[in-house]
Design a protein around this motif. Structure first.
Motif, PDB file in Angstrom:
ATOM      1  N   GLY A  97       0.808  -1.225   0.000  1.00 47.53           N
ATOM      2  CA  GLY A  97       0.000   0.000   0.000  1.00 47.53           C
ATOM      3  C   GLY A  97       0.830   1.259   0.000  1.00 47.53           C
ATOM      4  N   LEU A  98       1.901   1.253   0.804  1.00 48.27           N
ATOM      5  CA  LEU A  98       2.682   2.489   0.954  1.00 48.27           C
ATOM      6  C   LEU A  98       3.697   2.689  -0.165  1.00 48.27           C
ATOM      7  CD1 LEU A  98       3.357   2.397   4.814  1.00 48.27           C
ATOM      8  CD2 LEU A  98       1.644   3.716   3.589  1.00 48.27           C
ATOM      9  N   ASP A  99       4.037   1.614  -0.861  1.00 48.82           N
ATOM     10  CA  ASP A  99       4.975   1.671  -1.987  1.00 48.82           C
ATOM     11  C   ASP A  99       4.672   2.899  -2.867  1.00 48.82           C
ATOM     12  OD1 ASP A  99       6.153   1.285  -4.466  1.00 48.82           O
ATOM     13  OD2 ASP A  99       5.050  -0.546  -4.937  1.00 48.82           O
ATOM     14  N   LEU A 100       5.655   3.749  -3.023  1.00 47.79           N
ATOM     15  CA  LEU A 100       5.435   5.001  -3.760  1.00 47.79           C
ATOM     16  C   LEU A 100       5.002   4.751  -5.202  1.00 47.79           C
ATOM     17  CD1 LEU A 100       5.788   8.160  -3.470  1.00 47.79           C
ATOM     18  CD2 LEU A 100       7.964   7.835  -4.625  1.00 47.79           C
ATOM     19  N   LEU A 101       5.526   3.674  -5.806  1.00 48.73           N
ATOM     20  CA  LEU A 101       5.151   3.390  -7.196  1.00 48.73           C
ATOM     21  C   LEU A 101       3.661   3.068  -7.277  1.00 48.73           C
ATOM     22  CD1 LEU A 101       8.341   2.515  -6.991  1.00 48.73           C
ATOM     23  CD2 LEU A 101       7.892   1.607  -9.240  1.00 48.73           C
ATOM     24  N   TYR A 102       3.207   2.232  -6.338  1.00 47.70           N
ATOM     25  CA  TYR A 102       1.781   1.904  -6.333  1.00 47.70           C
ATOM     26  C   TYR A 102       0.951   3.134  -5.991  1.00 47.70           C
ATOM     27  CZ  TYR A 102      -2.759   0.769  -4.681  1.00 47.70           C
ATOM     28  OH  TYR A 102      -4.114   0.804  -4.505  1.00 47.70           O
ATOM     29  N   ASP A 103       1.357   3.807  -4.940  1.00 52.95           N
ATOM     30  CA  ASP A 103       0.577   4.947  -4.458  1.00 52.95           C
ATOM     31  C   ASP A 103       0.427   6.001  -5.559  1.00 52.95           C
ATOM     32  OD1 ASP A 103      -0.759   5.981  -2.225  1.00 52.95           O
ATOM     33  OD2 ASP A 103       0.824   7.444  -1.916  1.00 52.95           O
ATOM     34  N   THR A 104       1.510   6.231  -6.284  1.00 57.23           N
ATOM     35  CA  THR A 104       1.482   7.221  -7.357  1.00 57.23           C
ATOM     36  C   THR A 104       0.584   6.743  -8.496  1.00 57.23           C
ATOM     37  OG1 THR A 104       3.741   7.807  -6.775  1.00 57.23           O
ATOM     38  CG2 THR A 104       2.957   8.562  -8.913  1.00 57.23           C
ATOM     39  N   ALA A 105       0.706   5.469  -8.828  1.00 57.23           N
ATOM     40  CA  ALA A 105      -0.123   4.932  -9.915  1.00 57.23           C
ATOM     41  C   ALA A 105      -1.606   5.006  -9.543  1.00 57.23           C
ATOM     42  CB  ALA A 105       0.273   3.486 -10.210  1.00 57.23           C
ATOM     43  N   ALA A 106      -1.918   4.671  -8.295  1.00 56.08           N
ATOM     44  CA  ALA A 106      -3.318   4.733  -7.855  1.00 56.08           C
ATOM     45  C   ALA A 106      -3.827   6.167  -7.951  1.00 56.08           C
ATOM     46  CB  ALA A 106      -3.440   4.210  -6.422  1.00 56.08           C
TER      47      ALA A 106
END
Lengths: 507, 396
Positions: A97-106
Motif C-alpha cells: 500500500g505504501l509503496d510510492l510506485l503503487y501509491d502514485t499509480a493509484a
C-alpha cells in the motif's frame, strides 16, 4: 431440625449449575465485530451496487466492514512471531500500500477519473494493495473511519491468515477473510488456547488454501471490470492462469513452493537438477522480482521514500537495512534463475560478411510466463553486442543508455503497450483509461523458449575473432513513470537475468 | 431452608455476573443506536461562525488592498525610471539610487502579504470546507496552475503589458509569494543583497514589477469577491459538518508541504512557495476555524450523544494542542529535520483521522445528511482580471 452445611452447598451448587447451562443456552452467541455500512460507517459511497468493496472483489465472511480496532496488526503478531515478522517486513507484501510506485499509480488513476468516482474506482486496486484499508471503509471520499495500524501494513499477516475462500480466476482480490469473528483478539486468549489460535489463523494444516496457488491467484489475476471504463472486462494480469497451464501445475508445484522457501533460487536449482520438488520450508519473505524496493543502498534516503516511510515498528533502521540487503540478494538470485540463454552462430565469419545468429531464451525457472505481472511497466529485453579482437564494438542491439534511461528502440523487447481511446500510448499505468493493449513480443510460457534471429554485419576493418555477448535484461518500470509520475531525478537501472558469450573465429 | 435459597441465589447471581462479564464483546455503537429525535429538535446558532468568517475575510481584504497599494507604488517607481532613464536597467537603477526606500517598500509589502495570508489561513478551514465557498480556496490558496494540472481552475490574468496568463495557479502561493520572495526566476527583477551580509541568499530579490502588480491586483479583487461571498453565505449545519469532515483529515498534505519547505529542508529547499510563512501556520489556522465551528454545533451533538461530543471536544483539544506546540517550538527557533516532520505528520494525521471519523459519526447521529457529490459553487464564467497600470511616479 438443623440443616447440615453440606446440604446448602450441594443444593446451591446444583441450582447454580442449572442456571449456568440455562444461561449458556439462552445467552446470545458472540456477534462478531463487523460494522454495517451506512449504519456504523456513515456516509459511505457505493456508486454501483450494495457491495461496499466493489469493484474490488475482496470480502469478509459476514459481508460486514472491519472495525479497525479489532484487526491485529503485524506488530501485534511480532510479539511471538518475530522471525516471520522480520521476513515479512523486508518483503514487498509489507509495502503493497505504501509503496510510492503503487501509491502514485493509484493517484494517477484516481485523478484521471476525477468527478467520475475516481476514488471509489481505486477499490479495484486497493482490494489487493491495501485490503484492510478497503475492508474498513477508508477508501471513501469522506474520511469516516479512524486510523488503524494494520491498515498501513499492506498485505499484513491477517490478510492471508484469515482467508477462508479464494477465486483465482476472478482475481481482483477475490479472497474472503474471516476477520470479524476474531472477537477482540488479545494475548490472553491466544495463550489460553494456542490450538484455537492456530485454527483461527488458518495454519496450513487446518486450511490447505493457505498453501495453494489458488490463494495467490486471487490477487495475481487482474481483470478490469466494466464499471471502471465501460467496454468489456479487460484481462490485464494472468500470472495464475499462466501457472495453471504449465507443467508446474501438473506436478503440483505451487506458487508457495518457489516464492516462499528461504532461498528460492536454490530451490529452483534443486528442482531443475533432481526433477523432484524439495521439501517445503516456509519463509515469509515472498521473494519476487522487485529489486528496487529491496535495495537499501539507494542514495539520499531514497529507499525509505520509495517504501513510503520508515521500517515497521520494532525494527531498527540498521536491522531493516540488513534484512533488505538479504531480500535483495535473494531477489536478484531468483531473477537470474528464471531464464537461460543460448546462441547458435556460424563456425567462422569473415569481414564484410554477415554473421547470422539465433538467440534462444528459455524460460527455465519460472512457473509462469516470462515476464509476468504488470507488463505495461515490467519488461525484459535482449542486448546483443559484438566486438572484434581489438575490443571495438561493431554491433550493439538492445543498448541501455544510463544517462537517459532509454532502451534501444530496435531492441527485442517483451512489454505490453497500453493505448487510450485516442490510441495514444499510456506510460504511467493509468489502467482506468486503457482501451486496448498489444504485446511487442509474447511473454514466454513456463518451460518454453523463444528464438530470435540476428544478422550482424561484420565491417571490412573488423579484426580477428568476433566476440558476441548476449544479455537478457529486466527492468521493473518504465523510465517515463519514474520521471513524470514519481518525479524522481533518477535513472531506474535494469538487472541482468542471463548472459551468454561466444567467440566466432575469423575465416 | 431459607439459607438454602440464600446460598442458591448467591450462587446464581455470582454465575450470572460472571457470565455477563464473559459474554460476547460489545458491538460498536451504531449511528442510530441513540435517538436523534432530540437532536433534530435542537436549535443551532451558526451566526458566530459566520461573524468569524466575515471578520477574517475583511481583515484579509484590508491587507490585500494595502499590498496592492504597495505594488502600485513599486510599479510606478519602476515605470518612472524607465521613462527617465530608458537605457538603464530600472531595477539596478532603483537599487543603486534608492536602496533604503526600495527595501522599506518591499518589507512593507511582505508584511502586508503575511497579514493577508494569515487571515486567509484562519478562515481556510471554513472556506475550503464549505462547498459553496470552496472555489475561493482554489483561486486564492490551493489550486495548481495549468502547467501543473491540465484541469486547473480556469481564470485569466491580463498584465499591464497585455501579456495574458492562462490559469496561472493560486494567488497566494503560485503568484504573489514567488513574486515577493523571488523564488521563481521569471518573477525576479533583480537579485539584491537585502540583508547586507555580502551574499545573495534565498528570497533576496527585487520583484519584477509587471507580475507583482498583476498578482497583487488580482489578489485584491479575489479578496473582495471572497468577502462578498462570505457575507452572502447562510451557514447550515451541513456546511459546518462538511467543513470539518473534509478539512480535518488534510493534515498529511500540509505536513508533507511543510517537510519540503524552507522551514524544514533549509538549504536543500527547492520549492517556490511556503517560504514566507510556515505551513504549520496553515494547520493551526485551519484547526482554529474548525474548532470554533465545532464549539457552535456542540449542543446538537451533545443532544444526540453526549459521550461522542466529549470525545470530539477532547480530540479537537488534543490535535490543536499538538500542532500549536510544534508551531510554538518552530517560532522559538527549533528547526525540525525532514524525518521528524514525517513522524509529526503521521501522528497528526492519525489524530485527525480519528477526529474526522468521530465527527462523521456525530453528523449521522444528528441526522445531518452530508452530500458526497455536492456541487461546489463556481462563477458563470472564469474570472478575468485586467490589470490597470498606475502612472509613473518616483519612489518615496
Amino acid at each position: 431440625m438443623r440443616t447440615k452445611p453440606i446440604r446448602f452447598l450441594l443444593t446451591g451448587g446444583t441450582l447454580a449449575l442449572i442456571a449456568f447451562f440455562a444461561a449458556l443456552f439462552f445467552l446470545p452467541k458472540p456477534q462478531g465485530t463487523g460494522l454495517t455500512v451506512n449504519k456504523d460507517v456513515p456516509f459511505y459511497s457505493m456508486p454501483w451496487n450494495d457491495n461496499p468493496f466493489f469493484p474490488g472483489l475482496i470480502n469478509t465472511a459476514d459481508g460486514k466492514m472491519l472495525d479497525g480496532a479489532n484487526v491485529p496488526s503485524a506488530e501485534f503478531c511480532a510479539q511471538c512471531h518475530e522471525k516471520e515478522y522480520r521476513e515479512w517486513a523486508s518483503s514487498v507484501h509489507s509495502d503493497t500500500g505504501l509503496d510510492l510506485l503503487y501509491d502514485t499509480a493509484a493517484n494517477n488513476n484516481e485523478v484521471a477519473h476525477k468527478n467520475r468516482n475516481g476514488l471509489e474506482k481505486t477499490r479495484w486496486c486497493e482490494s489487493c494493495h491495501e485490503p484492510v484499508n478497503l475492508l474498513r471503509g477508508e477508501v471513501n471520499p469522506l474520511a469516516v473511519v479512524g486510523p488503524s495500524q494494520a491498515a498501513k501494513e499492506g498485505t499484513t499477516c491477517v490478510v492471508c491468515h484469515t482467508a477462508v475462500k479464494a477465486d483465482p480466476l476472478a482475481g481482483n482480490g477475490a479472497v474472503t477473510l474471516d476477520l470479524n469473528n476474531l472477537n477482540n483478539y488479545n494475548e490472553a486468549l491466544i495463550m489460553a488456547a494456542p490450538s484455537e489460535h492456530a485454527r483461527n489463523m488458518q495454519s496450513k494444516t487446518h486450511n490447505p488454501l493457505m498453501g495453494s496457488s489458488d490463494f495467490c491467484g486471487a490477487c495475481h489475476t487482474e481483470i478490469r471490470p466494466v464499471e471502471i471504463n465501460g467496454g468489456d472486462p479487460l484481462h490485464l494480469q494472468s500470472t495464475y492462469e499462466e501457472w495453471q497451464k504449465s507443467e508446474y501445475a501438473e506436478k503440483n508445484i505451487q506458487c508457495q513452493d518457489c516464492h516462499m522457501p528461504p532461498d528460492p533460487a536454490a530451490f529452483i536449482a534443486e528442482l531443475n537438477e533432481t526433477g523432484k520438488t524439495p521439501k517445503r520450508v516456509v519463509s515469509h519473505r515472498f521473494v519476487g522480482v522487485n529489486y528496487l524496493l529491496t535495495d537499501p543502498t539507494l542514495p539520499s534516503n531514497l529507499t525509505t521514500f520509495l517504501r513510503g516511510g520508515l521500517p515497521p515498528g520494532g525494527i531498527s533502521l540498521d536491522e531493516w537495512k540488513a534484512d533488505l540487503l538479504e531480500q535483495q540478494r535473494l531477489t536478484l538470485d531468483l531473477i537470474k534463475s528464471a531464464a537461460t540463454l543460448s546462441v547458435s552462430a556460424p563456425a567462422s565469419v569473415s569481414p564484410n560478411a554477415t554473421a547470422n545468429l539465433d538467440v534462444t531464451i528459455v524460460n527455465s525457472g519460472a512457473g509462469h510466463s516470462l515476464p509476468t505481472g504488470a507488463l505495461d511497466q515490467r519488461h525484459m529485453w535482449l542486448e546483443v553486442k559484438a566486438t572484434d579482437a581489438t575490443g571495438k564494438v561493431i554491433y550493439d542491439n538492445g543498448w541501455f543508455d544510463e544517462k537517459t534511461g532509454k532502451v534501444d528502440p530496435s531492441a527485442v523487447i517483451y512489454i505490453k503497450v497500453l493505448v487510450d481511446k485516442n490510441d495514444d500510448p499510456i506510460y504511467e499505468h493509468i489502467l482506468f483509461n486503457v482501451k486496448s493493449y498489444s504485446y511487442t513480443r509474447d511473454p514466454i510460457p513456463a518451460n518454453a523458449s523463444d528464438t530470435i534471429p540476428y544478422a550482424i554485419p561484420i565491417p571490412a576493418d573488423a579484426q580477428g575473432t568476433i566476440t558476441v555477448q548476449t544479455t537478457l535484461w529486466y527492468r521493473l518500470a518504465l523510465q517515463e513513470f519514474v520521471t513524470y509520475s514519481l518525479k524522481l531525478d533518477m535513472i531506474l537501472p535494469p538487472v541482468m537475468m542471463a548472459q551468454n558469450m561466444i567467440e566466432i573465429p575469423a575465416k | 431452608m431459607k439459607k438454602i435459597w440464600i446460598s442458591s441465589l448467591v450462587g446464581i447471581l455470582t454465575l450470572s455476573l460472571m457470565l455477563t462479564a464473559c459474554a460476547s464483546p460489545q458491538t460498536a455503537p451504531t449511528a442510530d443506536s441513540v435517538s436523534t429525535e432530540n437532536a433534530a429538535a435542537a436549535e443551532v446558532d451558526l451566526s458566530a461562525v459566520k461573524a468569524y468568517a466575515v471578520e477574517q475575510a475583511s481583515l484579509m481584504k484590508e491587507s490585500a488592498a494595502a499590498l496592492r497599494a504597495g505594488a502600485e507604488k513599486y510599479y510606478a517607481a519602476i515605470a518612472q525610471i524607465k521613462a527617465d532613464h530608458p537605457d538603464a536597467n530600472p531595477y539596478e537603477y532603483l537599487w543603486a539610487n534608492n536602496p533604503d526606500a526600495a527595501k522599506a517598500l518591499l518589507n512593507q509589502m511582505r508584511a502586508d502579504w503575511l497579514e493577508a495570508h494569515t487571515h486567509y489561513e484562519l478562515n481556510e478551514g471554513i472556506i475550503a470546507g464549505v462547498p459553496t465557498l470552496a472555489f475561493f480556496d482554489d483561486w486564492l490558496d490551493a489550486g495548481p496552475s495549468a502547467e501543473e494540472d491540465p484541469e486547473a481552475l480556469e481564470w485569466k490574468l491580463v498584465l499591464a503589458d497585455d501579456t495574458t496568463l492562462e490559469s496561472p495557479g493560486n494567488l497566494f502561493h503560485s503568484l504573489t509569494e514567488p513574486a515577493l520572495y523571488g523564488t521563481v526566476d521569471k518573477y525576479v527583477g533583480l537579485p539584491v543583497d537585502l540583508n547586507g551580509d555580502g551574499s545573495l541568499g534565498v528570497s533576496e530579490a527585487l520583484p519584477e514589477a509587471e507580475i507583482l502588480l498583476a498578482a497583487t491586483q488580482a489578489l485584491d479583487v479575489a479578496s473582495d469577491q471572497t468577502l462578498d461571498a462570505v457575507k452572502a453565505w447562510q451557514p447550515t449545519l451541513e456546511d459546518a459538518f462538511m467543513a470539518m469532515v473534509t478539512m480535518i483529515p488534510t493534515m498529511n498534505e500540509y505536513f508533507e508541504q511543510w517537510k519540503l519547505s524552507a522551514f524544514v529542508s533549509g538549504g536543500n529547499f527547492e520549492g517556490t512557495s511556503f517560504i514566507a510563512a510556515s505551513r504549520l501556520l496553515d494547520v493551526t489556522g485551519i484547526l482554529s476555524g474548525l474548532d470554533l465551528t465545532y464549539d457552535n454545533i456542540r449542543p446538537i451533538v451533545a443532544n444526540a450523544d453526549a459521550s461522542l461530543d466529549s470525545q470530539i471536544a477532547a480530540g479537537f483539544s488534543d490535535l490543536v494542542k499538538y500542532v500549536n506546540n510544534l508551531y510554538d517550538q518552530e517560532k522559538a527557533g527549533t528547526i525540525f529535520s525532514p524525518e521528524e516532520a514525517d513522524s509529526f505528520g503521521t501522528e497528526a494525521q492519525n489524530k485527525a483521522a480519528a477526529l474526522a471519523a468521530l465527527v462523521a459519526q456525530a453528523a449521522a447521529k444528528a441526522n445531518v445528511k452530508l452530500n458526497l457529490d455536492a456541487e461546489g459553487w463556481s462563477p458563470d464564467a472564469p474570472p478575468v482580471i485586467i490589470v490597470v497600470a498606475p502612472d509613473p511616479a518616483p519612489i518615496q
